[in-house]
Every structure is written in structure tokens, then in C-alpha cells.
Design an enzyme around this catalytic site. Structure first.
Site, PDB file in Angstrom:
ATOM      1  N   ASP A 256       0.733  -1.179  -0.037  1.00 60.02           N
ATOM      2  CA  ASP A 256      -0.052  -0.001  -0.042  1.00 60.02           C
ATOM      3  C   ASP A 256       0.861   1.227  -0.098  1.00 60.02           C
ATOM      4  O   ASP A 256       1.700   1.467   0.846  1.00 60.02           O
ATOM      5  CB  ASP A 256      -0.959  -0.093   1.180  1.00 60.02           C
ATOM      6  N   GLU A 289       1.497  -0.098  -4.967  1.00 62.15           N
ATOM      7  CA  GLU A 289       0.598   1.042  -5.226  1.00 62.15           C
ATOM      8  C   GLU A 289       1.595   2.071  -4.992  1.00 62.15           C
ATOM      9  O   GLU A 289       2.270   2.053  -3.846  1.00 62.15           O
ATOM     10  CB  GLU A 289      -0.521   1.135  -4.296  1.00 62.15           C
TER      11      GLU A 289
END
Length: 596
Positions: A256, A289
């Protein structure tokens, strides 16, 4: 013996012997308090480490006493006896008996991802019950939103504070392993979303005994930055990645918001260490990401690198074309939208070093045209892009239904790796809202108010009374409203349509993906493009998509550059219109041309 010699946490050395290790550089004395036993003083070692071996085994509950008035859970707890503030539990990594022990995973190019929230689908056991239907649909990999222990029973997972412990609201560690085992038995991979850029605001005690875990000179949107300059900090997260992949046999991880990690070299180091810890022949996939669009991280080598990145650029371009929305980050995609879509399809990132939001703004990205199309995960919806909206609306309620079908065909038949968000396969219309269950009224109120104030800069919420309508994240109803449901015949029709597209992908696209590379792309009308790729077997895949309300003018020979070919799929009306040199509004066609 454990599967890996971890630096942190409790490891069972024998049925009645466990070693405890804690990095507490801010403390001079630490003891481990095991339920039913006297406290055990831990030996202070070099560089802030404390260690103790004592006679206890799996199931023992323990805390670390770091001061006279504070006993804390293990930051590397493998399971909790309750919630984030409660005792940790010693776990035996060999207790679960794997049924699919020989599973080696699947190659990355075969991936069709399905992102889901374990709590919304009934916990680990509930997700396992969904797997046969997903496998039958054509999904080859599920991706769990973060499961690391968070406060309360409801959370997106990005407030995790005990990163080695599956949250008990979803089930036990063995139930998570059973879920993964079930998936492997169906030929499906399982990915986990992990958060290494911050800890949640409730239940993180690291600052009380390891203050140097954090930096005072850098802040993230979520608070203090983690200090990846420290070797112990790097090891904590690298070993966490290895833990999920080895002990739980996850097939891959999604990292993330790594743009919020200041020490970029750690990412490359971590990937190399994960690859080195992976047995030969096993497929393990690492996905980023990364708002920085750092294409160099996606250049695979035998020793390291990442397989792919979630392509937010392409989402934003497609969302803008489907909805006309212009505020927030969509502002950087609405002008010359067709050019941006064409570039993203053929080159991966749309922003490859340009100012992304406004002239003179910060530059973003690196050149990416040299990367294979499978280096990019394509999606129309995910937890962020739905849930970060004030009312969590899905595209089924925002876009023209025929345009959404055309975009969905583009998603599922392009050479990029596709991802669906839970419920998308049957056209769910329920929202997916931001939800939490913070344990203190003060924090719950701060999150509610902060959430509503986030939207003050948007024109639709300039009136404070309108912002009050934004659902309270801490209310249980907010979570219940976010559970997707398949309703009526329309849901079945959507599902059948998705299955048909994934069948084409499995039979015609995936076998040709290795070695695929982009040829060209061109604009054929407002909101309409065509793109071509040379596939691994030399044939050419041509995709044309018109997301606009007006017909585009293009001859069939122009679509295929005079080569003709086999039509793989069209939306309704395209085959009749193309002979009249028309690409209808809200339409899609995919053609497999002969080898050049």
C-alpha cells in the site's frame, strides 16, 4: 522449528520451549509476563534487543512489561487474545496441516484479480465459501484487503497496528490458512494487501519503548513517518512480508502507498530478500501501489524487482470519461482524455515525468513504455476509488450502463492484468463506504469529523449541512450498508457476461500474453480510441472502445489496418455498424489479427 528465523516475536523452539524477542531501544529493562507464570526478566543484548527463553508453548498468553505502569502486546504478535490492547498468543506455525502442500502458484500473466474485504464477506470462512463460484467465473486470484489486527471489529484494515496477527474479527490464523488452502485446491492464488507506510492511531505502543522506530522530521498523511533508515525497522517489515508468504503461503502481496515511504532503496532491498527466501519453482508475486510511478521498480531481475503496479492513472482516465467528473485528482486527466487513455493502454503510465495536476506542478513518474503490459494492474473500481467517495457510489450508479459495459470489456480483454472489486462481477449497486470501529469516543468523533471536512473543498459539499449527511465511519450501519448483494435477474446477467469475457481471456488472451508488447494507439473520435499489441505468438490484438455518447467514424479496414482477423468479442450493434464505417457510441470490439 519455525519456517524462518524471525528477529521479532515469540517462536516455538520445542513443544514446551518458546523464545521471546523484543526490540526496545528506549528501555533498560523488559520482562515477559506469561499468564499463570511469574514474570521472566529478558536479557538485554546489543542494539536495543531483549530476549528470553522459557518453558511454555503454543497457546500461552503473554505481554511485555516495558515499565512499571505499562505492559504491551507483542508488536510481532501472531494472534491476539481479544483486541489490539490485549495479550498476545504464542502460535505454532506447524499446527495447521496443509492439504495442498505441493502448490507452487501460477505465473503472473495468468492473473485475474478479485479484490475483497474479508469482513464484508463473512470473515475467512465466509470468503472460503465464495471461492468455488469465483473460480467458476474465471477469477484466478483473490486479493484480501489488509487483515493485520486493528481496533474493534470493523475496519478497512489500513488502521492495522499488529502487522503479524490476523484480526480475530475475521477468524483465527488457522482459518486464514484454511481459506488459502481452499483457494489453492481450486487453482486460485491468494494475495494480501499489506501496509508498511504507517500504523493506525489506536493500539500502537512502539513509541513507548522504541521511539526511534519513527521519524520526527517527516510526517505522512497518517502521522509520524516510519524510520526505514534503521536496520531493525527494515527487518521488521521485510520479515513480515516473508512471514505472510511462507507461513500462510500467500501467493503475493500488494504494498500500500509506498510513495509515503521515504527510503526508496528499502523497497528494492525488500523485494530482493523476499525473492531470495522463495524456494525455486514457486511463483510469488509482488505488486505496488505507488503514486510516484517509479517504473524502475517494475524491471524484474532474477534477484529482485516487482511484478506490477496498480495503475491509478488508467483508472482516473477511464473514470473521467465514464462520469465527466473533474474535481480532485480527476482534474489531471479530463483534458485530452482520449490521448491519455491511448497512452496508458500502450505505455502503462500516463504520467511519465510530467506535471500531473497543473502546469508548473510537481513532476511525476518515469518512462514506462519499455515495460510489458502485464506490469500494470488495470481496474475500473477498487476499495479506494469507491470508498473514498463521500457516499461510496459504484460506477453502476454513476456511468451510462452501456458505456460501463464497454469499459468492462476493455478491462477484461486488454493485455493488462485485470482486477474486479467484490460485487463488480454482478453489477452490485450497494455503496462501499469508509468504515471503522474505533474504541474511544474521542477518536471515533475525530475520524467522523475529519472525514466530513475532507470534502469541504468539493463544490457539492461546500454547504456544511450537506457534509453532515456523509455517513459516520464508526456507525455499524455504515459497514452493513457496504456489504455487496446480488439482486435479481440483472445480477445473473451481469455475471454471465463477465464469465463470457473471462472465458475469452483464458482461451485467447492469456496463452499469448508472455512476450506481448504494444504496437500503437490512435484516437478515432471523442472518447474513442483503438490500440494494438503484438502478442507472444506474433498475432496482433486490436481493441477499439468508444465510451462517448456520439458515434465515431472509422472503417473496418482502418480498425485492423487492412489485415482483417477473428472477432473475439463485440458489444451489441458493433458488427452491424462497422461495415458502415461507424463505431457506435458506448461500444467495444476486440479482433485477433493474423501474425504480421
Amino acid at each position: 522449528m519455525s519456517l524462518f528465523n524471525y528477529s521479532f516475536g515469540a517462536q516455538v523452539l520445542a513443544p514446551d520451549c518458546t523464545r521471546f524477542r523484543l526490540w526496545a531501544p528506549s528501555r533498560q529493562e523488559v520482562s515477559v509476563e506469561i499468564d499463570g507464570m511469574p514474570p521472566v526478566a529478558m536479557r538485554r543484548q546489543d542494539n536495543g534487543w531483549f530476549e528470553a527463553e522459557t518453558r511454555c508453548g503454543a497457546g500461552a498468553r503473554y505481554r511485555y512489561r516495558v515499565s512499571t505502569d505499562l505492559a504491551v502486546p507483542d508488536p510481532a504478535s501472531r494472534a491476539q487474545a481479544g483486541d489490539v490492547h490485549d495479550a498476545s498468543i504464542v502460535c505454532d506455525p506447524h499446527a495447521y496441516q496443509w492439504k495442498c502442500a505441493e502448490w507452487q502458484g501460477r505465473p503472473w500473466h495468468e492473473t485475474v484479480l478479485y479484490e475483497l474485504h474479508a469482513g464484508a464477506l463473512g470473515g475467512f470462512d465466509g470468503v472460503a465459501r465464495q471461492l468455488p463460484a469465483l473460480a467458476e467465473l474465471g477469477i484466478t486470484a483473490i486479493e484480501l484487503m489488509p487483515v493485520a489486527d486493528f481496533p474493534g471489529p470493523r475496519n478497512w484494515g489500513y488502521d492495522g497496528v499488529l502487522l503479524y496477527a490476523p484480526d480475530s474479527a475475521y477468524g483465527t490464523p488457522d482459518q486464514l490458512k484454511a481459506l488459502i488452502d481452499t483457494a489453492h485446491g481450486l487453482g486460485m492464488m491468494v494475495f494480501l494487501d499489506v501496509v508498511y507506510n504507517h500504523f493506525g492511531p489506536d493500539g500502537n505502543y512502539l513509541g513507548a519503548y522504541a521511539s526511534s522506530f519513527f521519524r520526527d522530521d517527516i510526517n505522512t498523511p497518517w502521522g509520524q513517518a516510519i524510520d526505514f533508515r534503521k536496520r531493525q525497522v527494515r527487518d521488521f517489515f521485510t520479515e513480515n512480508a516473508i512471514y505472510w508468504l511462507q507461513e500462510f503461503r500467500f501467493d503475493g502481496l500488494r504494498f500500500d502507498a509506498v510513495h509515503a515511504i521515504s527510503e526508496k532503496d528499502w523497497l528494492a532491498e525488500m523485494a530482493e530478500r523476499v525473492r531470495a527466501a522463495t524456494p525455486p519453482g514457486r511463483h510469488v508475486h509482488l505488486v505496488l501501489e505507488n503514486d510516484d510511478n517509479t517504473s524502475s521498480l517494475l524491471e524484474r531481475t532474477p534477484k529482485g524487482g516487482f511484478d506490477a503496479q496498480w495503475n491509478d492513472d488508467m483508472h482516473h482516465a477511464l473514470h473521467g470519461l465514464l462520469t465527466g467528473e473533474r474535481e480532485g485528482y480527476y482534474a489531471g486527466y479530463i483534458n485530452q482524455a482520449e490521448e491519455k487513455l491511448a497512452r496508458g493502454l500502450t505505455e502503462g503510465f500516463i504520467y511519465q515525468g510530467e506535471a500531473s495536476l497543473f502546469p508548473g506542478g510537481p513532476l511525476r513518474g518515469e518512462p514506462s513504455a519499455h515495460l510489458p503490459p502485464t506490469a500494470f494492474v488495470l481496474f475500473l473500481q477498487n476499495h479506494d476509488q469507491i470508498g473514498n467517495r463521500a457516499f461510496g457510489e459504484r460506477l453502476t450508479t454513476l456511468a451510462h450502463p452501456l458505456a460501463l459495459r464497454a469499459a468492462s470489456a476493455l478491462l477484461l480483454l486488454s493485455p493488462h492484468v485485470p482486477m474486479l472489486f467484490m460485487g463488480e462481477e454482478y453489477g452490485a449497486s450497494q455503496p462501499f463506504l469508509y468504515f471503522t470501529s474505533h474504541l474511544t469516543p474521542e477518536l471515533a468523533g475525530a475520524v467522523r469529523n475529519g472525514r466530513r471536512e475532507e470534502f469541504a473543498r468539493f463544490k457539492a459539499f461546500s454547504d456544511p449541512s450537506l457534509r453532515e449527511r456523509i455517513p459516520d465511519p464508526n456507525a455499524e450501519q455504515t459497514f452493513l450498508d457496504s456489504v455487496p448483494r446480488a439482486e435479481g435477474e440483472a445480477a445473473g446477467a451481469w455475471r454471465d457476461w463477465v464469465k463470457a469475457l473471462l472465458t475469452i481471456r483464458r482461451e485467447q488472451i492469456i496463452p499469448r500474453l508472455q512476450g506481448a508488447k504494444a504496437l500503437d494507439a490512435q484516437i478515432i473520435g471523442p472518447s474513442a480510441i483503438k490500440a494494438r499489441w503484438t502478442m507472444g505468438d506474433g498475432r496482433v490484438l486490436m481493441i477499439a472502445c468508444n465510451l462517448g455518447d456520439a458515434d465515431a467514424r472509422i472503417a473496418y479496414d482502418q480498425l485492423t489496418d487492412g489485415q482483417g482477423g477473428t472477432i473475439l468479442f463485440t458489444t451489441d450493434g458493433v458488427e452491424d455498424a462497422v461495415p458502415a464505417d461507424t463505431m457506435p457510441a458506448h461500444a467495444f470490439i476486440a479482433i485477433l489479427e493474423p501474425a504480421s
